[in-house]
Design a protein around this motif. Structure first.
Motif, mmCIF file in Angstrom:
data_model
loop_
_atom_site.group_PDB
_atom_site.id
_atom_site.type_symbol
_atom_site.label_atom_id
_atom_site.label_comp_id
_atom_site.label_asym_id
_atom_site.label_seq_id
_atom_site.Cartn_x
_atom_site.Cartn_y
_atom_site.Cartn_z
ATOM 1 N N GLY A 1 45.900 22.590 29.695
ATOM 2 C CA GLY A 1 45.250 24.232 29.086
ATOM 3 C C GLY A 1 46.018 25.277 29.956
ATOM 4 O O GLY A 1 45.923 26.283 29.248
ATOM 5 N N VAL A 2 45.816 25.186 31.264
ATOM 6 C CA VAL A 2 45.940 26.852 32.353
ATOM 7 C C VAL A 2 47.103 26.567 32.091
ATOM 8 O O VAL A 2 47.332 28.218 31.727
ATOM 9 N N GLY A 3 48.586 26.281 31.735
ATOM 10 C CA GLY A 3 50.162 26.626 32.229
ATOM 11 C C GLY A 3 50.320 27.027 30.870
ATOM 12 O O GLY A 3 50.433 28.369 30.770
ATOM 13 N N PRO A 4 49.746 26.825 29.381
ATOM 14 C CA PRO A 4 50.406 27.098 28.309
ATOM 15 C C PRO A 4 49.374 28.683 27.839
ATOM 16 O O PRO A 4 50.511 30.039 27.696
ATOM 17 N N ALA A 5 48.163 29.119 28.742
ATOM 18 C CA ALA A 5 46.953 29.981 28.326
ATOM 19 C C ALA A 5 47.997 30.656 28.925
ATOM 20 O O ALA A 5 48.532 32.311 29.675
ATOM 21 N N ILE A 6 48.927 31.077 30.427
ATOM 22 C CA ILE A 6 49.355 31.801 31.534
ATOM 23 C C ILE A 6 50.740 32.079 31.171
ATOM 24 O O ILE A 6 50.955 33.302 30.835
ATOM 25 N N GLU B 1 58.970 24.859 30.055
ATOM 26 C CA GLU B 1 59.002 23.641 28.867
ATOM 27 C C GLU B 1 57.593 25.108 28.234
ATOM 28 O O GLU B 1 57.503 25.509 27.074
ATOM 29 N N PHE B 2 56.584 25.492 29.139
ATOM 30 C CA PHE B 2 55.650 26.174 28.569
ATOM 31 C C PHE B 2 56.370 27.518 27.927
ATOM 32 O O PHE B 2 56.005 28.294 27.139
ATOM 33 N N LEU C 1 60.312 21.981 49.433
ATOM 34 C CA LEU C 1 61.687 21.593 49.096
ATOM 35 C C LEU C 1 62.133 22.128 48.498
ATOM 36 O O LEU C 1 62.266 22.871 47.827
ATOM 37 N N PRO C 2 63.641 21.914 47.609
ATOM 38 C CA PRO C 2 64.903 22.434 46.911
ATOM 39 C C PRO C 2 64.346 22.514 45.789
ATOM 40 O O PRO C 2 63.332 21.331 45.357
ATOM 41 N N CYS C 3 63.959 23.845 45.737
ATOM 42 C CA CYS C 3 63.202 24.349 44.103
ATOM 43 C C CYS C 3 64.009 24.921 42.830
ATOM 44 O O CYS C 3 65.379 25.031 43.164
ATOM 45 N N GLN C 4 63.464 25.145 41.376
ATOM 46 C CA GLN C 4 64.335 25.256 40.854
ATOM 47 C C GLN C 4 63.824 26.319 39.777
ATOM 48 O O GLN C 4 62.759 26.977 40.399
ATOM 49 N N LEU C 5 64.947 27.663 39.843
ATOM 50 C CA LEU C 5 64.703 29.043 39.915
ATOM 51 C C LEU C 5 64.673 29.474 37.572
ATOM 52 O O LEU C 5 65.852 28.997 37.808
ATOM 53 N N PHE C 6 63.668 30.231 37.460
ATOM 54 C CA PHE C 6 63.394 30.386 35.616
ATOM 55 C C PHE C 6 63.434 32.160 35.871
ATOM 56 O O PHE C 6 62.291 32.345 36.308
ATOM 57 N N TRP C 7 64.465 32.219 34.804
ATOM 58 C CA TRP C 7 64.451 33.862 34.777
ATOM 59 C C TRP C 7 64.277 34.460 33.206
ATOM 60 O O TRP C 7 64.580 34.367 32.564
ATOM 61 N N GLY C 8 62.333 34.109 33.021
ATOM 62 C CA GLY C 8 62.561 34.203 31.137
ATOM 63 C C GLY C 8 62.672 35.469 30.199
ATOM 64 O O GLY C 8 61.696 36.510 31.065
ATOM 65 N N TRP C 9 63.516 36.574 29.889
ATOM 66 C CA TRP C 9 63.952 37.346 29.439
ATOM 67 C C TRP C 9 62.371 38.015 28.575
ATOM 68 O O TRP C 9 62.863 36.864 27.349
ATOM 69 N N ARG C 10 62.475 38.946 28.662
ATOM 70 C CA ARG C 10 61.782 39.256 26.780
ATOM 71 C C ARG C 10 62.392 40.476 26.278
ATOM 72 O O ARG C 10 61.975 41.646 27.238
ATOM 73 N N ASP C 11 63.345 39.917 26.231
ATOM 74 C CA ASP C 11 64.146 41.675 25.666
ATOM 75 C C ASP C 11 64.302 42.243 24.312
ATOM 76 O O ASP C 11 62.995 42.201 24.072
#
Length: 202
Positions: free
Chosen positions: A140-145, A170-171, A189-199
């Motif tokens: 529940g913490v991930g979705p709340a964040i 996913e969240f 370790l090698p990591c994945q990067l994400f940029w979620g935009w609020r247009d």
């Protein structure tokens, strides 16, 4: 008692790395990695930020401040950097280490980011950075964040996330319509990067 004493000795012996490692031992599910992020990850993660319009920058799980100085170096003179961590060990360390008046370290949960930002006199944030391990956070913490982050980000801003897995996406996808992705090999370790935009039209 013996275990606690060993942790304190490690922190004294290795300085910043000791503090980071001790924090990992205390709250492994809340720390994304046993090693701080590389300069390559920092540079790539912050590259899309429009620093001229960035008034408020928030970071979740700052650890010992690997991203803090790079953010402060780029942040405008009247800007604000708010970092939030559940581990008082990290918050105490950061408050002693960073004396910049733009810097504010808060002991609390990222899920409460809206209230925390408001408590610092702002109606929102322009960018939020997170290295929290979404795949190991309590239920529940991930979705709340993710929801609170979307609520706090101003139109035109973004949620910047670096992870070892794609769970965070996913969240994020439940709230952010546009998500850019990247990858940084030169990190442990090698990591994945994400940029979620609020247009602006959201």
């Amino acid at each position: 008692m013996e275990r606690t004493s060993w942790r304190k000795r490690a922190a004294r012996l290795f300085g910043q790395w000791g503090v980071f490692f001790r924090g990992f031992l205390e709250e492994p599910r809340m720390v994304g990695s046993i090693i701080p992020s590389s300069r390559f990850t920092i540079r790539k993660m912050l590259a899309p930020v429009d620093w001229e319009r960035c008034e408020v920058f928030v970071e979740y799980g700052p650890g010992v401040g690997t991203f803090c100085q790079p953010v402060l170096d780029r942040l405008r003179r009247d800007g604000t950097l708010i970092v939030i961590d559940t581990n008082p060990l990290y918050i105490d360390y950061l408050k002693k280490h960073f004396t910049d008046s733009r810097f504010h370290a808060v002991h609390g949960s990222a899920a409460d980011v809206v209230d925390i930002v408001e408590a610092h006199g702002h109606d929102g944030a322009d960018y939020v950075l997170s290295g929290l391990p979404f795949s190991t956070l309590p239920d529940g913490v991930g979705p709340a964040i993710a929801k609170s982050t979307y609520d706090v980000i101003r139109p035109g801003g973004a949620f910047l996330v670096y992870q070892f897995s794609a769970k965070a996406r996913e969240f994020m996808a439940r709230h952010f319509k546009r998500i850019d992705s990247g990858f940084e090999f030169w990190n442990v370790l090698p990591c994945q990067l994400f940029w979620g935009w609020r247009d602006r039209e959201d």
